[in-house]
Write a protein that holds these residues in place. Structure first.
Motif, short mmCIF file in Angstrom:
data_model
loop_
_atom_site.label_atom_id
_atom_site.label_comp_id
_atom_site.label_asym_id
_atom_site.label_seq_id
_atom_site.Cartn_x
_atom_site.Cartn_y
_atom_site.Cartn_z
N UNK A 1 0.83 -1.21 0.00
CA UNK A 1 0.00 0.00 0.00
C UNK A 1 0.87 1.26 0.00
N UNK A 2 2.06 1.19 0.57
CA UNK A 2 2.94 2.37 0.61
C UNK A 2 3.33 2.80 -0.80
N UNK A 3 3.37 1.83 -1.72
CA UNK A 3 3.75 2.13 -3.10
C UNK A 3 2.56 2.22 -4.04
N UNK A 4 1.37 2.40 -3.46
CA UNK A 4 0.16 2.51 -4.28
C UNK A 4 0.11 3.86 -4.98
N UNK A 5 -0.89 4.06 -5.84
CA UNK A 5 -1.06 5.36 -6.50
C UNK A 5 -1.29 6.41 -5.41
N UNK A 6 -0.96 7.68 -5.68
CA UNK A 6 -1.12 8.71 -4.66
C UNK A 6 -2.53 8.75 -4.04
N UNK A 7 -3.55 8.57 -4.85
CA UNK A 7 -4.93 8.59 -4.33
C UNK A 7 -5.17 7.45 -3.34
N UNK A 8 -4.74 6.25 -3.72
CA UNK A 8 -4.93 5.07 -2.85
C UNK A 8 -4.11 5.22 -1.57
N UNK A 9 -2.91 5.76 -1.71
CA UNK A 9 -2.06 5.97 -0.53
C UNK A 9 -2.70 6.99 0.41
N UNK B 1 11.33 -2.32 0.76
CA UNK B 1 10.88 -3.68 0.41
C UNK B 1 12.05 -4.65 0.43
N UNK B 2 11.75 -5.89 0.83
CA UNK B 2 12.81 -6.89 0.98
C UNK B 2 13.16 -7.59 -0.33
N UNK B 3 12.19 -7.67 -1.25
CA UNK B 3 12.42 -8.46 -2.47
C UNK B 3 12.62 -7.56 -3.68
N UNK B 4 13.37 -8.10 -4.62
CA UNK B 4 13.66 -7.37 -5.87
C UNK B 4 12.36 -7.03 -6.61
N UNK B 5 11.43 -8.00 -6.66
CA UNK B 5 10.16 -7.78 -7.39
C UNK B 5 9.42 -6.56 -6.85
N UNK B 6 9.31 -6.48 -5.53
CA UNK B 6 8.54 -5.38 -4.93
C UNK B 6 9.31 -4.07 -5.00
N UNK B 7 10.64 -4.14 -4.91
CA UNK B 7 11.43 -2.90 -5.04
C UNK B 7 11.20 -2.29 -6.42
N UNK B 8 11.26 -3.14 -7.43
CA UNK B 8 11.08 -2.63 -8.80
C UNK B 8 9.68 -2.06 -9.00
N UNK B 9 8.71 -2.72 -8.38
CA UNK B 9 7.32 -2.33 -8.62
C UNK B 9 6.85 -1.16 -7.76
N UNK B 10 7.33 -1.10 -6.50
CA UNK B 10 6.74 -0.16 -5.54
C UNK B 10 7.69 0.82 -4.85
N UNK B 11 8.99 0.54 -4.84
CA UNK B 11 9.91 1.33 -4.00
C UNK B 11 9.89 2.83 -4.31
N UNK B 12 10.05 3.18 -5.59
CA UNK B 12 10.14 4.60 -5.94
C UNK B 12 8.86 5.34 -5.56
N UNK B 13 7.71 4.73 -5.88
CA UNK B 13 6.43 5.36 -5.57
C UNK B 13 6.22 5.46 -4.06
N UNK B 14 6.63 4.44 -3.33
CA UNK B 14 6.49 4.45 -1.86
C UNK B 14 7.27 5.61 -1.27
N UNK B 15 8.49 5.82 -1.75
CA UNK B 15 9.31 6.92 -1.22
C UNK B 15 8.69 8.28 -1.55
N UNK B 16 8.15 8.39 -2.74
CA UNK B 16 7.47 9.65 -3.11
C UNK B 16 6.25 9.89 -2.22
N UNK B 17 5.45 8.85 -2.05
CA UNK B 17 4.23 8.96 -1.22
C UNK B 17 4.56 9.37 0.20
N UNK B 18 5.57 8.72 0.78
CA UNK B 18 5.89 8.99 2.18
C UNK B 18 6.53 10.37 2.36
N UNK B 19 7.32 10.78 1.39
CA UNK B 19 7.91 12.12 1.45
C UNK B 19 6.81 13.18 1.41
N UNK B 20 5.82 12.93 0.56
CA UNK B 20 4.68 13.86 0.42
C UNK B 20 3.88 13.90 1.72
N UNK B 21 3.70 12.72 2.32
CA UNK B 21 2.97 12.62 3.56
C UNK B 21 3.68 13.37 4.69
#
Length: 199
Positions: free
Chosen positions: A128-136, A173-193
């Motif tokens: 959820x941390x790496x979800x779209x801004x609206x969902x986050x 995220x612990x796994x490569x799959x989730x890092x690739x899919x969600x890490x960048x967006x999660x960091x943006x979301x949390x910084x915005x928050x």
């Protein structure tokens, strides 16, 4: 024993009732369903998908925003309900995964397969941390409602500390799959928050 479903229909109903309790705005059945969908998507990567599914079903079964021992109580409930349905070693892996959601640090498993399953499970919980801004944003609002009893200044300080601790990690995220899919967006979301919290 391995082939019988760990979470049978009556147990699903029992757990679903817990997730439908009043006061659950984020830690609800929708969160469990979202994680189960991710587990389905990554099923081929899981060594013991049934154990991961059991950990998903139980990990927030006990949830009181005023308590500090929800994860331990949820793990104890899993142990009680699943005892006799599987062997002690497998049950130990399930409860270790549940307890790990308290810190989101990997449990120390000597078994590589168990460690990999736990990594994917923890990543699914944080997707959820790496979800779209609206969902986050909707998630953040739901969590705030769960902590409705906390005064705003205390909430801002506490939430900021949680977000900062995640952002300070080399990887969320612990796994490569989730890092690739969600890490960048999660960091943006949390910084915005954090900015919105005035931190």
């Amino acid at each position: 024993m391995e082939n019988e479903p760990l979470i049978e229909a009556p147990l699903k109903r029992e757990l679903s009732a817990l997730y439908r309790a009043e006061g659950r705005h984020y830690h609800s059945l929708a969160h469990i369903e979202a994680m189960l969908a991710l587990a389905g998507h990554y099923r081929a990567s899981l060594h013991d998908p049934e154990a991961v599914e059991a950990a998903i079903w139980f990990h927030d079964a006990i949830y009181d925003s005023r308590a500090k021992d929800n994860e331990a109580k949820s793990a104890a409930l899993a142990e009680k309900k699943l005892s006799g349905r599987t062997d002690a070693q497998r049950l130990g892996r399930i409860t270790a995964m549940i307890i790990a959601t308290a810190t989101h640090e990997l449990p120390r498993f000597s078994d590589e397969n168990a460690a990999r399953d736990a990594a994917l499970f923890l990543d699914m919980d944080l997707a959820i941390l790496g979800a779209t801004p609206d969902a986050f944003d909707a998630y953040e609002q739901a969590v705030r409602r769960e902590y409705g009893w906390v005064e705003e200044p205390m909430w801002r300080a506490g939430r900021s500390a949680v977000l900062k601790s995640f952002l300070a990690r080399p990887h969320i995220f612990h796994t490569e799959e989730f890092r690739q899919r969600f890490e960048a967006q999660a960091r943006q979301n949390m910084a915005r928050s954090l900015k919105a919290l005035g931190a």
